[in-house]
Design a protein around this motif. Structure first.
Motif, PDB file in Angstrom:
ATOM      1  N   LYS A 133       0.809  -1.216   0.000  1.00 51.68           N
ATOM      2  CA  LYS A 133       0.000   0.000   0.000  1.00 51.68           C
ATOM      3  C   LYS A 133       0.840   1.264   0.000  1.00 51.68           C
ATOM      4  N   GLU A 134       1.941   1.237   0.713  1.00 44.10           N
ATOM      5  CA  GLU A 134       2.792   2.420   0.848  1.00 44.10           C
ATOM      6  C   GLU A 134       3.660   2.622  -0.386  1.00 44.10           C
ATOM      7  N   ASP A 135       3.918   3.886  -0.722  1.00 50.49           N
ATOM      8  CA  ASP A 135       4.758   4.200  -1.879  1.00 50.49           C
ATOM      9  C   ASP A 135       6.146   3.585  -1.758  1.00 50.49           C
ATOM     10  N   SER A 136       6.697   3.588  -0.554  1.00 48.50           N
ATOM     11  CA  SER A 136       8.039   3.017  -0.368  1.00 48.50           C
ATOM     12  C   SER A 136       8.032   1.509  -0.618  1.00 48.50           C
ATOM     13  N   ASP A 137       6.963   0.833  -0.238  1.00 46.59           N
ATOM     14  CA  ASP A 137       6.848  -0.607  -0.492  1.00 46.59           C
ATOM     15  C   ASP A 137       6.713  -0.884  -1.988  1.00 46.59           C
ATOM     16  N   LEU A 138       5.931  -0.069  -2.674  1.00 47.34           N
ATOM     17  CA  LEU A 138       5.764  -0.227  -4.118  1.00 47.34           C
ATOM     18  C   LEU A 138       7.077   0.005  -4.848  1.00 47.34           C
ATOM     19  N   LYS A 139       7.848   0.972  -4.393  1.00 46.69           N
ATOM     20  CA  LYS A 139       9.166   1.234  -4.996  1.00 46.69           C
ATOM     21  C   LYS A 139      10.105   0.057  -4.757  1.00 46.69           C
ATOM     22  N   SER A 140      10.018  -0.568  -3.582  1.00 43.65           N
ATOM     23  CA  SER A 140      10.837  -1.750  -3.294  1.00 43.65           C
ATOM     24  C   SER A 140      10.474  -2.900  -4.228  1.00 43.65           C
ATOM     25  N   ILE A 141       9.185  -3.066  -4.480  1.00 42.09           N
ATOM     26  CA  ILE A 141       8.735  -4.106  -5.407  1.00 42.09           C
ATOM     27  C   ILE A 141       9.237  -3.803  -6.811  1.00 42.09           C
ATOM     28  N   GLU A 142       9.124  -2.545  -7.228  1.00 41.98           N
ATOM     29  CA  GLU A 142       9.604  -2.140  -8.554  1.00 41.98           C
ATOM     30  C   GLU A 142      11.094  -2.444  -8.707  1.00 41.98           C
ATOM     31  N   GLU A 180      10.652  -2.559 -17.922  1.00 39.69           N
ATOM     32  CA  GLU A 180       9.964  -1.459 -17.246  1.00 39.69           C
ATOM     33  C   GLU A 180       8.931  -2.003 -16.278  1.00 39.69           C
ATOM     34  N   VAL A 181       8.736  -1.267 -15.183  1.00 41.03           N
ATOM     35  CA  VAL A 181       7.687  -1.589 -14.217  1.00 41.03           C
ATOM     36  C   VAL A 181       6.911  -0.295 -13.973  1.00 41.03           C
ATOM     37  N   ALA A 182       5.615  -0.321 -14.238  1.00 40.75           N
ATOM     38  CA  ALA A 182       4.755   0.847 -14.031  1.00 40.75           C
ATOM     39  C   ALA A 182       3.847   0.579 -12.832  1.00 40.75           C
ATOM     40  N   ILE A 183       3.763   1.561 -11.937  1.00 44.97           N
ATOM     41  CA  ILE A 183       2.945   1.437 -10.734  1.00 44.97           C
ATOM     42  C   ILE A 183       1.714   2.323 -10.873  1.00 44.97           C
ATOM     43  N   ASN A 184       0.533   1.769 -10.585  1.00 43.65           N
ATOM     44  CA  ASN A 184      -0.712   2.526 -10.597  1.00 43.65           C
ATOM     45  C   ASN A 184      -1.191   2.673  -9.158  1.00 43.65           C
ATOM     46  N   ASN A 185      -1.016   3.874  -8.591  1.00 47.00           N
ATOM     47  CA  ASN A 185      -1.415   4.168  -7.215  1.00 47.00           C
ATOM     48  C   ASN A 185      -2.878   4.580  -7.101  1.00 47.00           C
ATOM     49  N   HIS A 186      -3.571   4.733  -8.223  1.00 47.13           N
ATOM     50  CA  HIS A 186      -4.913   5.299  -8.214  1.00 47.13           C
ATOM     51  C   HIS A 186      -6.026   4.276  -8.130  1.00 47.13           C
ATOM     52  N   VAL A 187      -5.671   3.015  -7.992  1.00 49.53           N
ATOM     53  CA  VAL A 187      -6.678   1.954  -7.858  1.00 49.53           C
ATOM     54  C   VAL A 187      -6.371   1.136  -6.609  1.00 49.53           C
ATOM     55  N   PHE A 188      -7.377   0.414  -6.141  1.00 50.29           N
ATOM     56  CA  PHE A 188      -7.152  -0.500  -5.027  1.00 50.29           C
ATOM     57  C   PHE A 188      -7.708  -1.856  -5.408  1.00 50.29           C
ATOM     58  N   PRO A 189      -6.972  -2.918  -5.266  1.00 48.37           N
ATOM     59  CA  PRO A 189      -5.587  -2.944  -4.809  1.00 48.37           C
ATOM     60  C   PRO A 189      -4.656  -2.319  -5.839  1.00 48.37           C
ATOM     61  N   ARG A 190      -3.502  -1.892  -5.374  1.00 50.04           N
ATOM     62  CA  ARG A 190      -2.512  -1.264  -6.244  1.00 50.04           C
ATOM     63  C   ARG A 190      -2.154  -2.202  -7.392  1.00 50.04           C
ATOM     64  N   GLU A 191      -1.855  -1.618  -8.545  1.00 53.92           N
ATOM     65  CA  GLU A 191      -1.489  -2.424  -9.709  1.00 53.92           C
ATOM     66  C   GLU A 191      -0.061  -2.128 -10.147  1.00 53.92           C
ATOM     67  N   ILE A 192       0.594  -3.175 -10.588  1.00 53.62           N
ATOM     68  CA  ILE A 192       1.944  -3.063 -11.132  1.00 53.62           C
ATOM     69  C   ILE A 192       1.905  -3.708 -12.507  1.00 53.62           C
ATOM     70  N   THR A 193       2.353  -2.976 -13.522  1.00 55.46           N
ATOM     71  CA  THR A 193       2.421  -3.526 -14.874  1.00 55.46           C
ATOM     72  C   THR A 193       3.878  -3.770 -15.209  1.00 55.46           C
ATOM     73  N   VAL A 194       4.175  -4.988 -15.634  1.00 63.27           N
ATOM     74  CA  VAL A 194       5.544  -5.390 -15.947  1.00 63.27           C
ATOM     75  C   VAL A 194       5.667  -5.564 -17.460  1.00 63.27           C
ATOM     76  N   TYR A 195       6.662  -4.888 -18.052  1.00 64.61           N
ATOM     77  CA  TYR A 195       6.956  -4.992 -19.481  1.00 64.61           C
ATOM     78  C   TYR A 195       8.287  -5.715 -19.632  1.00 64.61           C
ATOM     79  N   SER A 196       8.388  -6.552 -20.669  1.00 66.24           N
ATOM     80  CA  SER A 196       9.600  -7.354 -20.809  1.00 66.24           C
ATOM     81  C   SER A 196      10.142  -7.336 -22.232  1.00 66.24           C
ATOM     82  N   THR A 197      11.391  -7.782 -22.351  1.00 64.30           N
ATOM     83  CA  THR A 197      12.037  -7.916 -23.652  1.00 64.30           C
ATOM     84  C   THR A 197      12.150  -9.374 -24.058  1.00 64.30           C
ATOM     85  N   LYS A 198      11.743 -10.271 -23.163  1.00 64.56           N
ATOM     86  CA  LYS A 198      11.734 -11.702 -23.459  1.00 64.56           C
ATOM     87  C   LYS A 198      10.612 -12.345 -22.657  1.00 64.56           C
TER      88      LYS A 198
END
Length: 86
Positions: free
Chosen positions: A22-31, A42-60
């Motif tokens: 929930k906390e920004d510092s925790d989300l940054k640690s996950i990122e 790339e890892v994009a964090i969406n703080n505007h929804v609950f539960p928080r969402e993390i989108t992961v982009y990959s090259t493989k």
């Protein structure tokens, strides 16, 4: 299960995960943790929804279990929220 269900596919689609952090510092640690995985571009964090969402982009192709295990190692959980629309 299929290739798309079990993996993050390279490209602009990414894969969305819900997290119990929930906390920004925790989300940054996950990122930071996810970015250490080979192939994650790339890892994009969406703080505007609950539960928080993390989108992961990959090259493989990256197995979802690898993401879940990496985040679990720092004390949080991520769960894939949706599949790609094919």
């Amino acid at each position: 299960m299929s290739l798309i269900t079990n993996n993050i596919i390279p490209g602009n689609h990414g894969r969305v995960f819900g997290t119990n952090a929930k906390e920004d510092s925790d989300l940054k640690s996950i990122e930071k943790s996810i970015l250490e995985i080979n192939g994650v571009k790339e890892v994009a964090i969406n703080n505007h929804v609950f539960p928080r969402e993390i989108t992961v982009y990959s090259t493989k192709i990256i197995n979802i279990n690898e993401i879940e295990t990496k985040v679990k190692s720092i004390g949080f959980h991520v769960i894939p929220k949706e599949n790609l629309d094919v």
